[in-house]
Design a protein around this motif. Structure first.
Motif, short mmCIF file in Angstrom:
data_model
loop_
_atom_site.label_atom_id
_atom_site.label_comp_id
_atom_site.label_asym_id
_atom_site.label_seq_id
_atom_site.Cartn_x
_atom_site.Cartn_y
_atom_site.Cartn_z
N HIS A 38 0.83 -1.21 0.00
CA HIS A 38 0.00 0.00 0.00
C HIS A 38 0.86 1.26 0.00
O HIS A 38 0.57 2.23 -0.69
CB HIS A 38 -0.93 -0.01 1.22
N ALA A 39 1.94 1.23 0.80
CA ALA A 39 2.84 2.39 0.85
C ALA A 39 3.46 2.64 -0.51
O ALA A 39 3.54 3.78 -0.98
CB ALA A 39 3.92 2.15 1.91
N VAL A 40 3.89 1.53 -1.16
CA VAL A 40 4.50 1.67 -2.48
C VAL A 40 3.49 2.25 -3.47
O VAL A 40 3.80 3.16 -4.25
CB VAL A 40 5.03 0.30 -2.99
N GLN A 41 2.25 1.74 -3.40
CA GLN A 41 1.19 2.23 -4.28
C GLN A 41 0.96 3.73 -4.09
O GLN A 41 0.90 4.50 -5.05
CB GLN A 41 -0.10 1.45 -3.99
N THR A 42 0.89 4.16 -2.83
CA THR A 42 0.66 5.58 -2.53
C THR A 42 1.82 6.44 -3.03
O THR A 42 1.61 7.49 -3.65
CB THR A 42 0.47 5.78 -1.02
N LEU A 43 3.04 5.96 -2.78
CA LEU A 43 4.20 6.71 -3.22
C LEU A 43 4.22 6.83 -4.75
O LEU A 43 4.45 7.91 -5.31
CB LEU A 43 5.48 6.03 -2.73
N TYR A 44 3.93 5.71 -5.40
CA TYR A 44 3.91 5.68 -6.87
C TYR A 44 2.87 6.67 -7.42
O TYR A 44 3.16 7.50 -8.27
CB TYR A 44 3.61 4.25 -7.31
N THR A 45 1.64 6.56 -6.89
CA THR A 45 0.57 7.46 -7.33
C THR A 45 0.96 8.93 -7.12
O THR A 45 0.80 9.77 -8.00
CB THR A 45 -0.72 7.18 -6.54
N THR A 46 1.51 9.21 -5.94
CA THR A 46 1.89 10.59 -5.63
C THR A 46 2.95 11.11 -6.60
O THR A 46 2.82 12.22 -7.13
CB THR A 46 2.44 10.68 -4.19
N LEU A 47 3.97 10.28 -6.83
CA LEU A 47 5.06 10.75 -7.68
C LEU A 47 4.62 10.94 -9.13
O LEU A 47 5.03 11.90 -9.79
CB LEU A 47 6.26 9.79 -7.60
N VAL A 48 3.76 10.03 -9.62
CA VAL A 48 3.25 10.20 -10.99
C VAL A 48 2.43 11.49 -11.08
O VAL A 48 2.62 12.32 -11.98
CB VAL A 48 2.43 8.99 -11.45
N GLY A 49 1.52 11.66 -10.11
CA GLY A 49 0.70 12.88 -10.09
C GLY A 49 1.56 14.13 -9.97
O GLY A 49 1.33 15.14 -10.65
N PHE A 50 2.59 14.05 -9.16
CA PHE A 50 3.50 15.17 -8.93
C PHE A 50 4.27 15.51 -10.22
O PHE A 50 4.39 16.67 -10.60
CB PHE A 50 4.45 14.78 -7.80
N ALA A 51 4.74 14.45 -10.89
CA ALA A 51 5.49 14.66 -12.14
C ALA A 51 4.59 15.34 -13.19
O ALA A 51 5.00 16.30 -13.85
CB ALA A 51 6.03 13.34 -12.67
N LEU A 52 3.35 14.83 -13.30
CA LEU A 52 2.41 15.46 -14.23
C LEU A 52 2.15 16.91 -13.82
O LEU A 52 2.08 17.81 -14.66
CB LEU A 52 1.10 14.68 -14.26
N ASN A 63 -9.03 0.65 -4.20
CA ASN A 63 -8.90 -0.53 -3.37
C ASN A 63 -7.45 -0.80 -3.02
O ASN A 63 -7.10 -1.86 -2.57
CB ASN A 63 -9.55 -1.76 -4.04
N ARG A 64 -6.61 0.19 -3.24
CA ARG A 64 -5.21 0.06 -2.87
C ARG A 64 -4.71 1.39 -2.31
O ARG A 64 -5.34 2.42 -2.46
CB ARG A 64 -4.37 -0.34 -4.09
N GLY A 65 -3.57 1.35 -1.68
CA GLY A 65 -2.95 2.57 -1.17
C GLY A 65 -3.20 2.75 0.31
O GLY A 65 -4.13 2.17 0.88
N ILE A 66 -2.37 3.59 0.92
CA ILE A 66 -2.46 3.83 2.36
C ILE A 66 -3.83 4.41 2.74
O ILE A 66 -4.41 4.06 3.77
CB ILE A 66 -1.34 4.80 2.81
N GLY A 67 -4.35 5.29 1.90
CA GLY A 67 -5.66 5.89 2.19
C GLY A 67 -6.73 4.82 2.31
O GLY A 67 -7.55 4.82 3.24
N ASN A 68 -6.70 3.87 1.37
CA ASN A 68 -7.65 2.76 1.39
C ASN A 68 -7.43 1.87 2.61
O ASN A 68 -8.39 1.47 3.29
CB ASN A 68 -7.49 1.96 0.10
N LEU A 69 -6.16 1.60 2.92
CA LEU A 69 -5.82 0.79 4.09
C LEU A 69 -6.40 1.40 5.36
O LEU A 69 -7.02 0.71 6.18
CB LEU A 69 -4.30 0.70 4.20
#
Lengths: 257, 278
Positions: free
Chosen positions: A56-70, A200-206
């Motif tokens: 979940h942590a990896v998923q959140t970090l990944y989502t954040t970094l992609v959103g941040f890059a965009l 259904n994934r990520g720290i928020g979901n957890l």
């Protein structure tokens, strides 16, 4: 140097003191862990259940970094367009203020409607949340370039692109990096909001699932992970900022290379 | 004892203003900065513009540089209307306007990165020939060894020297100086006058110097134009005949004193009424 060292000691002491006080107050008033778990319980939970938390942590970090890059890509692009002329700045600013004052949580359902639940709305929410500080700072940095600097360039018959590359953008870097520190934490907020609402994934979901089953120590463990990731990214971007824009703070360390 | 003017007697005209009027603002809040002004500057000449504040000195400089377009009239540079001919221009302001994120050397090198024909060779030569050229110029103004410092690590006088180097590094045909020594202390200023004169003798660009300092104008220029304010006009045109190279000792010469005295009186008369009548 001595004063700086003492400041750091004091900061560290305050952080440790905060957690110690939390622990002691919970013990003293016999607070149940379903209301507020003690830091020691949270850390135990974190260690015990790290295999479950980690993806979940990896998923959140990944989502954040992609959103941040965009967010950086579009933010810089829009910022350059708006900041490059007085007219564009004046015309676009009201719209920008209007957009940025919309509570961004409210757009998550719209993204879900368009793209379905999952990673995409989370990435977009992260992007939306971090894009405004970047746009505003880049545009302001460009729009406030001293006219005399531009005159020097124009006297050399420099093209608009020359001026942008040699004066506008370098001058805007301190503003840009200042905005990145804010933007990266905003991107985190966006990701977690979207994960909480529709994923259904990520720290928020957890945390969402943990709180619905009253697993409060796990909720706080998630919070701790978020705080750690947020601080880590903030530190990374502060460091890059110092390396790249040390001239703006007239740091002698910068001048030494 | 007076030598002939340094410019050859039949030099070609390099800059010409013909009946140039320039107005700032619009509608009811118009200010006429320059009114029907004519001015000819010979190639390789050194001309100073003096006058009260708001007399349009800087406006002339900006018109000749092409930073402003005249409301009416014509500005010619190198025989064609300004901007038509690719003339290399160097410019220095009262503010050093150095870029704080670049070292002194990179600041001075900036014109070589922008201006043709140097632009095309910039990447090939920036670590060799251009670097040597910049360092030689920095040496000449007493900044040898400071090339890798950042502007904010230097004093105002040093920054202004670097700013002069930046104005000269691309061998401009036209050098525009807008009170470049105005913010400096007396000694630094006099030192930079000598350096400026040396650089002018060595490179012989056509120089237009805008200044408030009459001593500076008389020391540096071959010709001094006095302007009046509101509307801006040239009311006096004096050739300065002192031999070169001039030293600061010349400022104690009675003829030098008489010249600055006369200019001062002209400017007092030329000042707008509310300024001269406190």
């Amino acid at each position: 140097m001595n004063a700086q060292f003492r400041r750091r000691i004091a900061s560290a002491a305050l952080i440790i003191g905060f957690f110690v006080a939390w622990e002691l107050l919970c013990l003293a008033f016999n607070v149940k862990d379903i209301v507020l778990p003690r830091p020691s319980q949270i850390i135990v939970t974190l260690i015990e259940r790290i295999p479950a938390i980690w993806p979940h942590a990896v998923q959140t970090l990944y989502t954040t970094l992609v959103g941040f890059a965009l967010g950086i890509a579009f933010g810089v692009l829009i910022g350059v367009v708006i900041g490059s002329s007085r007219l564009a700045y004046d015309v676009a600013y009201p719209l920008l203020v209007g957009f940025s004052s919309i509570p961004k949580v409210a757009v998550v359902p719209i993204f879900v409607l368009w793209f379905g639940a999952g990673t995409v709305p989370a990435v977009l929410t992260a992007m939306i949340l971090c894009i405004f500080p970047i746009v505003v700072n880049v545009a302001t940095g460009l729009a406030t370039t001293e006219p005399e600097l531009e005159d020097v360039m124009r006297a050399l018959k420099a093209s608009k692109l020359d001026i942008l590359l040699n004066v506008g953008l370098p001058r805007t870097m301190p503003y840009f990096f200042a905005s990145l520190k804010v933007a990266v934490t905003q991107a985190f907020v966006g990701t977690v909001i979207a994960e909480t609402v529709a994923s259904n994934r990520g720290i928020g979901n957890l945390m969402m699932i943990a709180s619905s089953s009253f697993d409060v120590p796990l909720v706080f463990a998630g919070l701790l992970i978020l705080a750690a990731l947020g601080v880590a990214l903030y530190v990374i971007f502060s460091f890059i900022e110092m390396r790249v824009t040390g001239w703006a703070r007239r740091k002698d360390e910068f001048a030494l290379g | 004892m007076l030598a002939p003017p340094s410019a050859p007697p039949h030099a070609e005209t390099y800059v010409a203003l013909e009946r140039v009027t320039h107005t700032y603002g619009r509608d009811d809040r118009q200010v006429k900065a320059l009114d029907e002004t004519n001015l000819k500057i010979d190639k390789g000449d050194f001309i100073a513009l003096v006058g009260p504040s708001g007399c349009g000195k800087s406006t002339i400089l900006k018109l000749v540089t092409g930073l402003l377009t005249a409301s009416s009239g014509y500005v010619f540079v190198a025989g064609r209307e300004v901007g038509a001919e690719p003339v290399r221009v160097g410019i220095a302001f009262q503010n050093p306007t150095l870029l704080p994120w670049l070292t002194l050397r990179d600041n001075v090198m900036l014109p070589l990165k922008i201006v043709p024909p140097f632009r095309q060779e910039y990447h090939a030569k920036r670590r060799t020939e251009f670097r040597d050229r910049v360092d030689a110029l920095l040496d000449q103004v007493g900044l040898g060894g400071f090339g890798s410092k950042y502007p904010w690590q230097l004093s105002g006088g040093m920054m202004q020297r670097a700013s002069l180097c930046r104005a000269l590094v691309h061998e401009p045909q036209l050098l525009m100086l807008d009170e470049p020594f105005g913010a400096l202390d007396q000694f630094t200023r006099e030192e930079l006058w000598a350096i400026m004169q040396e650089l002018w003798i060595a490179h012989r660009p056509t120089v237009l110097l805008v200044t408030h300092d009459l001593k500076e104008a008389a020391y540096l220029a071959n010709r001094i134009c006095v302007m009046q304010a509101r509307p801006g006009r040239i009311i006096d045109d004096t050739i300065v005949l002192f031999p070169r190279p001039r030293t600061i000792a010349i400022s104690f010469d009675p003829r030098f004193v008489a010249l600055t005295q006369r200019l001062r009186e002209l400017i007092v008369v030329a000042s707008p009424p509310k300024d001269s009548n406190p």
